[in-house]
Design a protein around this motif. Structure first.
Motif, PDB file in Angstrom:
ATOM      1  N   ARG A 112       0.900  -1.157  -0.188  1.00 34.78           N
ATOM      2  CA  ARG A 112      -0.132  -0.165   0.027  1.00 34.78           C
ATOM      3  C   ARG A 112       0.758   1.396  -0.202  1.00 34.78           C
ATOM      4  O   ARG A 112       0.513   2.226  -0.814  1.00 34.78           O
ATOM      5  CB  ARG A 112      -0.763   0.128   1.207  1.00 34.78           C
ATOM      6  CG  ARG A 112      -1.835   1.325   1.256  1.00 34.78           C
ATOM      7  CD  ARG A 112      -2.598   1.314   2.475  1.00 34.78           C
ATOM      8  NE  ARG A 112      -3.853   0.078   2.676  1.00 34.78           N
ATOM      9  CZ  ARG A 112      -4.637  -0.068   2.077  1.00 34.78           C
ATOM     10  NH1 ARG A 112      -5.212   0.995   1.033  1.00 34.78           N
ATOM     11  NH2 ARG A 112      -5.406  -1.231   2.124  1.00 34.78           N
ATOM     12  N   ASN A 113       2.078   1.529   0.621  1.00 33.55           N
ATOM     13  CA  ASN A 113       2.684   2.428   0.797  1.00 33.55           C
ATOM     14  C   ASN A 113       4.085   2.504   0.328  1.00 33.55           C
ATOM     15  O   ASN A 113       4.926   3.075   0.400  1.00 33.55           O
ATOM     16  CB  ASN A 113       3.041   2.706   2.317  1.00 33.55           C
ATOM     17  CG  ASN A 113       1.730   2.912   3.146  1.00 33.55           C
ATOM     18  OD1 ASN A 113       0.887   3.607   2.770  1.00 33.55           O
ATOM     19  ND2 ASN A 113       1.492   1.987   4.467  1.00 33.55           N
ATOM     20  N   CYS A 114       4.151   1.694  -0.851  1.00 35.40           N
ATOM     21  CA  CYS A 114       5.248   1.516  -1.806  1.00 35.40           C
ATOM     22  C   CYS A 114       5.580   2.950  -2.290  1.00 35.40           C
ATOM     23  O   CYS A 114       4.703   3.358  -3.197  1.00 35.40           O
ATOM     24  CB  CYS A 114       5.303   0.431  -2.702  1.00 35.40           C
ATOM     25  SG  CYS A 114       6.787   0.228  -3.743  1.00 35.40           S
ATOM     26  N   ALA A 115       6.525   3.562  -2.205  1.00 32.08           N
ATOM     27  CA  ALA A 115       6.749   4.827  -2.845  1.00 32.08           C
ATOM     28  C   ALA A 115       7.429   4.688  -4.239  1.00 32.08           C
ATOM     29  O   ALA A 115       7.189   5.766  -4.861  1.00 32.08           O
ATOM     30  CB  ALA A 115       7.700   5.593  -1.870  1.00 32.08           C
ATOM     31  N   VAL A 116       8.459   3.710  -4.565  1.00 32.50           N
ATOM     32  CA  VAL A 116       9.145   3.830  -5.594  1.00 32.50           C
ATOM     33  C   VAL A 116       8.130   3.648  -6.813  1.00 32.50           C
ATOM     34  O   VAL A 116       8.206   4.139  -7.837  1.00 32.50           O
ATOM     35  CB  VAL A 116      10.239   2.752  -5.592  1.00 32.50           C
ATOM     36  CG1 VAL A 116      10.927   2.682  -7.119  1.00 32.50           C
ATOM     37  CG2 VAL A 116      11.104   2.996  -4.526  1.00 32.50           C
ATOM     38  N   HIS A 117       7.288   2.611  -6.585  1.00 31.60           N
ATOM     39  CA  HIS A 117       6.109   2.203  -7.682  1.00 31.60           C
ATOM     40  C   HIS A 117       4.922   2.420  -6.942  1.00 31.60           C
ATOM     41  O   HIS A 117       4.435   1.469  -6.217  1.00 31.60           O
ATOM     42  CB  HIS A 117       6.269   0.802  -8.219  1.00 31.60           C
ATOM     43  CG  HIS A 117       7.588   0.860  -8.996  1.00 31.60           C
ATOM     44  ND1 HIS A 117       8.089   1.646 -10.212  1.00 31.60           N
ATOM     45  CD2 HIS A 117       8.955   0.063  -8.738  1.00 31.60           C
ATOM     46  CE1 HIS A 117       9.180   1.537 -10.516  1.00 31.60           C
ATOM     47  NE2 HIS A 117       9.766   0.273  -9.733  1.00 31.60           N
TER      48      HIS A 117
END
Length: 388
Positions: free
Chosen positions: A334-339
């Motif tokens: 849910r909180n993946c920043a890269v993708h």
């Protein structure tokens, strides 16, 4: 397997060279050259054998060979004038002049079949290593954090995942890093990659099978699934993205991950290098991420890592999504920043028979030690095991 000579230790299983107890970063071809020489101490290793083992028989210039030999000498504390350790036999080849002792360590806890490699000829003429282990429905793994099946097994976090998969499935893995040049991400030969997968799965005896894709393995998996739909029973996309950074709206400023690679990839254990991977795994565990970085620095140069990053940034698979015919599971943090999660939603919206499961983590893929890891593994294996 460990080879000790002079003040050096070449640890083949961990893909690490140390000198006077300190790790020495070396490029994969340099490591392969040292391994070849250590396997034949005191004996002439002919130029043709060096090209066959280190470059898979491809044509290479004399300047390229000389550069790798010079790098190998520097790595072990030798030089072209002294030739105390690596000796040139003029017009014939090389010789490891130092005395070598060999220590082979076999872990009784590792299933023997996971250590057995087979080879098939790829579309570009190179030999591709692959491994088949476990029992149950056939599953092909496309993409991983290290893209090298021996390195996967060396990493405790990867080994735990592989053992869990092999307990329920016949798992096929193969080396992926041979599949594209390292100069221009636009030149990646995806047609060749698809044909490589076909050759590997045929050699493994796979007819219809499921594909589990991770990271950029998505790009190869989608192309194979759309070209050979009759061979793909199910598709799993973990930590994937529909469009790379260069195609996304609202993305401004420099690529910070790329800058971290430039700043610190060449320095063993550098905080910059660790930071570049922590961007993908901010929930850690930190020690697991450090272990991954150690393997990756042994396997890939800074140029190769930048190429991998650029390939991901410039990629788009939107045109392929509607052509996928098999049931598809998308797993995403849910909180993946890269993708970001929005990329997973694009995938789910574009693939006709797709479902999206959102995992409560900032990691691109959960790792052992994460709270959500058991849920992730159970969701994955349940989908692959379901016969409906």
């Amino acid at each position: 397997m460990r080879y000790e000579f002079a003040d050096c230790v070449l640890d083949v299983d961990r893909h690490v060279l140390t000198r006077q107890g300190e790790a020495v970063p070396v490029e994969p071809q340099v490591f392969d050259l040292l391994k070849l020489l250590a396997e034949h101490p005191g004996k002439l290793v002919a130029r043709d054998e060096i090209i066959e083992r280190v470059w898979n028989g491809r044509f290479v210039s004399e300047s390229t060979i000389s550069a790798r030999v010079a790098a190998a000498r520097r790595a072990v504390g030798d030089d072209g004038k002294a030739q105390r350790i690596i000796r040139t036999i003029v017009r014939r080849g090389l010789q490891l002049a130092a005395e070598v002792t060999c220590d082979q360590i076999v872990s009784q806890s590792e299933p023997a079949q996971t250590r057995t490699l087979r080879y098939v000829k790829g579309s570009n003429g190179q030999a591709i290593a692959f491994s088949v282990a476990g029992s149950g429905p056939p599953v092909l793994r496309v993409g991983s954090v290290v893209y090298d099946i021996e390195a996967e097994w060396r990493l405790p976090s990867e080994r735990a995942y592989l053992k869990a998969m092999e307990a329920k499935f016949t798992l096929l893995r193969y080396n992926k890093h041979h599949q594209s040049g390292w100069d221009d991400p636009e030149d990646t030969d995806y047609d060749g990659v698809v044909e490589d997968i076909l050759a590997i799965t045929k050699a493994a005896g796979f007819g219809s099978f499921a594909i589990v894709s991770e990271f950029g393995g998505l790009f190869s998996a989608l192309r194979f699934a759309t070209r050979y739909p009759q061979r793909v029973s199910k598709l799993v996309i973990i930590g994937g993205w529909a469009e790379g950074r260069d195609h996304r709206e609202g993305v401004v400023g420099p690529d910070s991950i790329r800058n971290l690679i430039i700043e610190g990839w060449d320095e063993r254990g550098s905080g910059y290098a660790v930071g570049s991977l922590l961007s993908y795994f901010p929930d850690g565990p930190l020690e697991t991420v450090r272990e991954m970085v150690g393997e990756l620095q042994s396997l890939y140069s800074v140029e190769q890592k930048l190429h991998q990053r650029d390939c991901g940034n410039t990629a788009s698979v939107l045109h392929l999504l509607s052509e996928v015919k098999c049931p598809t599971l998308i797993l995403h943090g849910r909180n993946c920043a890269v993708h970001p999660l929005s990329e997973a939603r694009k995938l789910a919206a574009g693939i006709p028979d797709a479902s999206l499961v959102v995992l409560e983590t900032a990691n691109i893929i959960p790792l052992p030690g994460n709270d959500v890891y058991d849920t992730y593994l159970r969701t994955l294996t349940d989908f692959l095991s379901d016969n409906d």
